[in-house]
Design an enzyme around this catalytic site. Structure first.
Site, PDB file in Angstrom:
ATOM      1  N   LYS A  69       5.222 -30.903  30.359  1.00 28.48           N
ATOM      2  CA  LYS A  69       3.769 -31.295  29.892  1.00 28.48           C
ATOM      3  C   LYS A  69       3.018 -29.987  29.639  1.00 28.48           C
ATOM      4  CE  LYS A  69       3.802 -35.814  31.546  1.00 28.48           C
ATOM      5  NZ  LYS A  69       3.052 -36.882  32.012  1.00 28.48           N
ATOM      6  N   ASP A 105      -1.853 -39.860  29.008  1.00 25.61           N
ATOM      7  CA  ASP A 105      -1.697 -40.460  30.349  1.00 25.61           C
ATOM      8  C   ASP A 105      -3.370 -40.628  30.932  1.00 25.61           C
ATOM      9  OD1 ASP A 105       0.987 -39.995  30.900  1.00 25.61           O
ATOM     10  OD2 ASP A 105       0.639 -37.900  31.007  1.00 25.61           O
ATOM     11  N   GLY A 130       1.033 -30.993  38.967  1.00 24.93           N
ATOM     12  CA  GLY A 130       1.556 -30.742  37.593  1.00 24.93           C
ATOM     13  C   GLY A 130       0.791 -31.405  36.601  1.00 24.93           C
TER      14      GLY A 130
END
Length: 273
Positions: A69, A105, A130
Site C-alpha cells: 500500500k 480503507d 502499515g
C-alpha cells in the site's frame, strides 16, 4: 459471467496472500449488473512490473493490499486526496494510461465506527503501523478519538505514525493493558500466515475491552473475533471492512453504485466461500 472475449474489461488485485473476497464480490456484481467485466487476484513477484502491466495492458482497476500500500506510491501518476492525506494506497484507477491512486480503507473504517456508534471518548489500542493502520489511525483522529496508543514493534514506523496523528506509541502489548476499544491491523490471525492461530491481543486485554475490531478479512472469524464474541464484546470484523472498501472500489472502477440489495447479494456470495 460472460464468456471471455476481447472486449472484456479487466480489474485485478495485488496482495502477498490473495484471497477470493474481492474476486467473488466484484464478479458477482458484474454478473448482477450485466457488465462485460472480470476481476482476478494476483500475488505479484515484481510490483513495479505488475503496475507497469496495469498501465500497458489497459487494466481498468487495481486493488492493492498488504504489503504494497505504500510501495505503489512511487509507481502511480496522481495521488487522490484520499490517498495523499495518509500516504497509503488501496485502489488504482487507470484512465487511458494515467494511474490515479485512492484509498477506500479510510471510508470503510469511518463508516464502521459510525455504524457501531463507538464513542470518540473511548480509549484505543491500535496494533499495526502499515498502510492499513495509517488509514485506521486517520479515521480515528478525524472521528475525534484522542486517547489512542499505536502498538508497533518497529519503533521508527510506530513513532512516526503515532506522531503524525497525535497519538502515543508503545512497542508491544502489555498483558495488563486496558482500553475501551482494541484494533488489530496486523497479519496476526490471517489465514495462511505463520500466526494464523494466534491472538493479536492477550485474553486479559480482550476481556477489558468494550469493542474489539479486527481488520483481517480472511477468515471473517479470526481468533481475535472468536475470543471477543465468546467474551460478549461488540465486534467489528475485517469482512465488514472488505465489503465497504470493495464497494467504493467498484464505484471508482465502473462509475456505477449498486443498490443495497445488490451489494448484500454480493456480500453474501463473498462470505459463502
Amino acid at each position: 459471467m460472460p464468456i471471455l472475449n476481447k472486449d472484456m474489461t479487466l480489474c485485478i488485485s495485488l496482495s502477498a496472500r490473495p484471497s477470493n473476497n474481492g474476486t467473488r464480490f466484484h464478479n458477482h456484481l458484474y454478473e448482477q449488473l450485466g457488465l462485460n467485466w472480470i476481476y482476478k487476484a494476483f500475488a505479484p513477484t515484481d510490483l513495479a512490473q505488475a503496475i507497469a502491466g496495469v498501465r500497458g495492458l489497459g487494466i481498468r482497476g487495481c486493488a492493492v493490499s498488504m504489503p504494497y500500500k505504500e510501495d505503489v506510491i512511487a509507481l502511480v501518476d496522481v495521488m487522490d486526496p484520499s490517498a495523499k492525506a495518509i500516504d497509503s494506497v488501496n485502489t488504482i484507477v487507470n484512465d487511458g494510461g494515467t494511474l490515479t491512486a485512492y484509498n477506500t480503507d479510510y471510508t470503510a473504517i469511518e463508516q464502521l465506527l459510525q455504524r457501531n456508534a463507538v464513542p470518540s471518548t473511548h480509549s484505543v489500542l491500535l496494533r499495526g503501523a502499515g498502510g492499513m493502520a495509517k488509514a485506521t489511525a486517520a479515521a480515528l483522529r478525524d472521528a475525534g478519538f484522542r486517547d489512542v496508543t499505536v502498538i508497533a514493534r518497529n519503533e521508527e514506523a510506530g513513532r512516526a505514525q503515532a506522531g503524525l496523528y497525535g497519538f502515543a506509541w508503545r512497542a508491544d502489548v502489555d498483558p495488563s493493558s486496558a482500553a475501551d476499544m482494541i484494533i488489530n491491523v496486523t497479519p496476526i490471525g490471517m489465514a495462511g500466515g505463520a500466526e494464523a492461530d494466534a491472538l493479536s491481543f492477550p485474553q486479559g486485554v480482550i476481556d477489558a475491552a468494550k469493542v474489539v475490531f479486527d481488520v483481517v478479512a480472511l477468515p471473517a472469524e479470526t481468533p481475535l473475533i472468536k475470543a471477543a464474541r465468546a467474551a460478549g464484546k461488540t465486534v467489528i470484523t475485517g469482512a465488514e471492512v472488505a465489503t465497504i472498501q470493495a464497494l467504493e472500489q467498484f464505484v471508482l472502477y465502473t462509475g456505477i453504485r449498486p443498490s443495497d440489495e445488490q451489494v448484500q447479494a454480493a456480500e453474501d456470495f463473498m462470505r459463502a466461500q
